[in-house]
Design a protein around this motif. Sequence first.
Motif, PDB file in Angstrom:
ATOM      1  N   HIS A  76       0.877  -1.177   0.000  1.00  0.00           N
ATOM      2  CA  HIS A  76       0.000   0.000   0.000  1.00  0.00           C
ATOM      3  C   HIS A  76       0.911   1.224   0.000  1.00  0.00           C
ATOM      4  N   GLN A  79       0.598   4.176   2.468  1.00  0.00           N
ATOM      5  CA  GLN A  79       0.762   3.881   3.901  1.00  0.00           C
ATOM      6  C   GLN A  79       2.216   3.933   4.350  1.00  0.00           C
ATOM      7  N   LEU A  91      -7.805  -5.143  12.205  1.00  0.00           N
ATOM      8  CA  LEU A  91      -7.912  -4.602  10.846  1.00  0.00           C
ATOM      9  C   LEU A  91      -9.058  -3.606  10.673  1.00  0.00           C
ATOM     10  N   TRP A  94      -8.314  -0.436  12.559  1.00  0.00           N
ATOM     11  CA  TRP A  94      -7.104   0.183  11.997  1.00  0.00           C
ATOM     12  C   TRP A  94      -7.412   0.934  10.701  1.00  0.00           C
ATOM     13  N   LEU A  95      -8.265   0.337   9.860  1.00  0.00           N
ATOM     14  CA  LEU A  95      -8.606   0.995   8.601  1.00  0.00           C
ATOM     15  C   LEU A  95      -9.296   2.332   8.856  1.00  0.00           C
ATOM     16  N   THR A  99      -5.876   4.429   8.818  1.00  0.00           N
ATOM     17  CA  THR A  99      -5.431   4.251   7.436  1.00  0.00           C
ATOM     18  C   THR A  99      -6.240   5.079   6.443  1.00  0.00           C
ATOM     19  N   ARG A 210     -10.629  -2.540  -3.464  1.00  0.00           N
ATOM     20  CA  ARG A 210      -9.852  -2.658  -2.221  1.00  0.00           C
ATOM     21  C   ARG A 210     -10.072  -4.027  -1.573  1.00  0.00           C
ATOM     22  N   PHE A 211     -11.304  -4.338  -1.256  1.00  0.00           N
ATOM     23  CA  PHE A 211     -11.729  -5.671  -0.849  1.00  0.00           C
ATOM     24  C   PHE A 211     -13.244  -5.654  -0.863  1.00  0.00           C
ATOM     25  N   HIS A 237      -7.848  -7.770  -1.705  1.00  0.00           N
ATOM     26  CA  HIS A 237      -7.602  -8.580  -0.512  1.00  0.00           C
ATOM     27  C   HIS A 237      -8.633  -9.698  -0.476  1.00  0.00           C
ATOM     28  N   GLU A 240      -8.782 -12.156   4.613  1.00  0.00           N
ATOM     29  CA  GLU A 240      -7.561 -11.833   5.363  1.00  0.00           C
ATOM     30  C   GLU A 240      -7.669 -12.193   6.841  1.00  0.00           C
ATOM     31  N   HIS A 274      -3.082 -11.924   1.103  1.00  0.00           N
ATOM     32  CA  HIS A 274      -3.372 -12.640   2.363  1.00  0.00           C
ATOM     33  C   HIS A 274      -4.031 -14.005   2.129  1.00  0.00           C
ATOM     34  N   SER A 299       2.667  -9.024   8.155  1.00  0.00           N
ATOM     35  CA  SER A 299       1.399  -8.339   8.392  1.00  0.00           C
ATOM     36  C   SER A 299       0.374  -9.284   8.996  1.00  0.00           C
ATOM     37  N   PHE A 303      -2.744  -8.764  11.810  1.00  0.00           N
ATOM     38  CA  PHE A 303      -4.140  -8.575  11.395  1.00  0.00           C
ATOM     39  C   PHE A 303      -4.912  -9.852  11.059  1.00  0.00           C
ATOM     40  N   ASP A 325       3.202  -5.983   2.428  1.00  0.00           N
ATOM     41  CA  ASP A 325       1.978  -5.314   2.886  1.00  0.00           C
ATOM     42  C   ASP A 325       2.269  -4.032   3.655  1.00  0.00           C
TER      43      ASP A 325
HETATM   44  N1  LIG Z   1      -3.640  -5.334   5.513  1.00  0.00           N
HETATM   45  C1  LIG Z   1      -4.608  -4.618   4.923  1.00  0.00           C
HETATM   46  N2  LIG Z   1      -5.784  -5.185   4.700  1.00  0.00           N
HETATM   47  C2  LIG Z   1      -6.744  -4.454   4.096  1.00  0.00           C
HETATM   48  N3  LIG Z   1      -7.990  -4.795   3.740  1.00  0.00           N
HETATM   49  C3  LIG Z   1      -8.532  -3.706   3.155  1.00  0.00           C
HETATM   50  N4  LIG Z   1      -7.662  -2.692   3.122  1.00  0.00           N
HETATM   51  C4  LIG Z   1      -6.543  -3.126   3.700  1.00  0.00           C
HETATM   52  C5  LIG Z   1      -5.277  -2.536   3.958  1.00  0.00           C
HETATM   53  O1  LIG Z   1      -5.017  -1.375   3.659  1.00  0.00           O
HETATM   54  N5  LIG Z   1      -4.348  -3.322   4.573  1.00  0.00           N
END
Ligand SMILES: Nc1nc2[nH]cnc2c(=O)[nH]1
Length: 450
Positions: A76, A79, A91, A94-95, A99, A210-211, A237, A240, A274, A299, A303, A325
């Motif tokens: 990323h 980041q 996770l 944290w997002l 993030t 993104r996911f 992703h 994860e 992941h 990572s 997470f 990551d």
């Molecule tokens: N590790 C990680 N997982 C995510 N899943 C969605 N966004 C992210 C990210 O920025 N980092």
Amino acid sequence: MILRGRAILGTFLHAPQQGTLEVLADTLIEIDATGTITAVLQPTDAGYAEATDRTDVLRLPRGRYVLPGFVDLHIHAPQYPQLGQALDEPLEVWLQKYTFPLEARYADLDFARPRYTALVEDLLANGTTTALYFATQHTEATNLLADICIDKGQRALVGKVVMDDPAACPDFYRDASPEAAVAGTRAVIDHIRTHPANTDARVLPVITPRFIPSCTDEALTALGQLAAECDCHVQTHCSESDWAHGHVLNRYGHTDAQALDSFGLLTRKSVLAHSNFLTDADMDRLVVRQSAVAHCALSNIYFANAVFPLRRALEKHLHVGLGTDISGGPSASMFEACRTTVQVSRLLQDGVDPTLPAANRGTPGSAIDLKTAFHLATAGGGIALDLPIGLFAPGYRFDALVIDTTAASGSIRLFGETQPGAVFEKILYGASRANIEQVWVDGRLTGQTH
Ligand SMILES: Nc1nc2[nH]cnc2c(=O)[nH]1
């Protein structure tokens, strides 16, 4: 300095297969005008003596070993300022907490430029010759990252992040609609593919939902169609953490891998970061689609709530490469990614709870050896991306790093060791930036290393 149309003489270490190291001692590698390897001549090969007599040969001094450039399959880019920070939350927290607010700042190109420049320079200096990047949701800043990679000579795949679901993404950092998300993705693809300094396509565009939790079905459907239309790489992703995996199960009643497949997002050029909770059936599906996993061992400690069953994936012939990551993993070094891959596989094999009897503690047969980790970080990344990189063989690009095992300020001490297998272990476990003397991409020397 340029090696195009020239040759380099030295000792090369590479891993064409899992679990094996090939030592090419006193070997001459010839490179054509485009940066592609045309010949790998060992001392016993016909023509070696004449070829090494060429005056334009770059002769490496003793104590130098050449490795294929590392392929980091999951970064990323925005980041990077957060590397080694903010790893105290799960996770999903944290997002939202750290993030997304950081990534939102890349709307400002004056904020983005010095950070992206430092990242690309540092990764090259660390030996990462190929990087698969998530940028941000912003089209302009994503184009800027691609421009910087082109300018610095890094092989890179760059994607504008799609995140359009108002239920999951904050107002200050979200695609305005599925249509806007796809239009932005198209704009980045066009920018990279028509860039006047990118005629050899060293930088490639990537479709980047993104996911699943951050995207609407409309956006995922349209991105799957775009992948088929543009024949681009895809990254996202997958499964994860317990939370991310559970979100998809709740939403669709089936797994991430099944859902991504239903949107047309599992292709030969897809890389799923992941993927810790893949079922056997998911792995089989990925094998059929020839999609790859980016294993992010460091990572995952923070997470994932689990260790990726890498040995099981490799036994199924799944394509796997390694990723740092950044910044979920607090290291930008692919040497570190190799080390952690080995280490966490040992924890998975032996188990971690000392109150359990040894026989019930772990998952036997999970260990990954250092040579396999190195294979995945180089040739495995090349296979995952379907690019001719990660090996020293005719037809492959000359992407390489020269390790100086004698560097006084480095962290390798050989004490006279010359056995290549032992030197390889010392390099993989010991090398730091001061040991990386030169980094080559497509036969071109990249910036300052240290
Ligand atoms: N590790 C990680 N997982 C995510 N899943 C969605 N966004 C992210 C990210 O920025 N980092």
